[in-house]
Design a protein around this motif. Structure first.
Motif: not given
Length: 104
Positions: A1-23
């Motif tokens: 898995m390339n780095k961008e795909a890893y970000y899209d699959e593993h990191i971005a969803p966690k950041l989105l959840a954190l952003a929603k919690e922060c908001e």
């Protein structure tokens, strides 16, 4: 898995959840992840009244290394909200915003 795909699959969803919690809790969040030079993803939840420092970090990320774009963003913010910058003063930007321009 390339780095961008890893970000899209593993990191971005966690950041989105954190952003929603922060908001939900009235907190501002800005996160940027770079998988190779010039290739990045970001997540933002910037609340009204957030600091200029956070907004500058967001503007820098939006500019993607383009200094002109970054500086224009800072100048627009200063014209709308005022500033205490010698640099902006030398550029002719008033320290106090004109009437009717401070909302937002």
């Amino acid at each position: 898995m390339n780095k961008e795909a890893y970000y899209d699959e593993h990191i971005a969803p966690k950041l989105l959840a954190l952003a929603k919690e922060c908001e939900y809790n009235g907190l501002s969040l800005f996160a940027m992840c770079e998988w190779e030079p010039g290739k990045s993803g970001s997540t933002r939840s910037i609340q009204a009244g957030s600091s200029f420092a956070l907004r500058m970090a967001d503007a820098a990320a939006n500019a993607q290394g383009n200094v002109d774009s970054f500086m224009l963003s800072i100048e627009r913010h200063a014209m709308k909200h005022g500033h205490q910058s010698l640099y902006l003063h030398m550029r002719g930007i008033p320290e106090t915003p004109s009437a009717g321009s401070a909302e937002g």
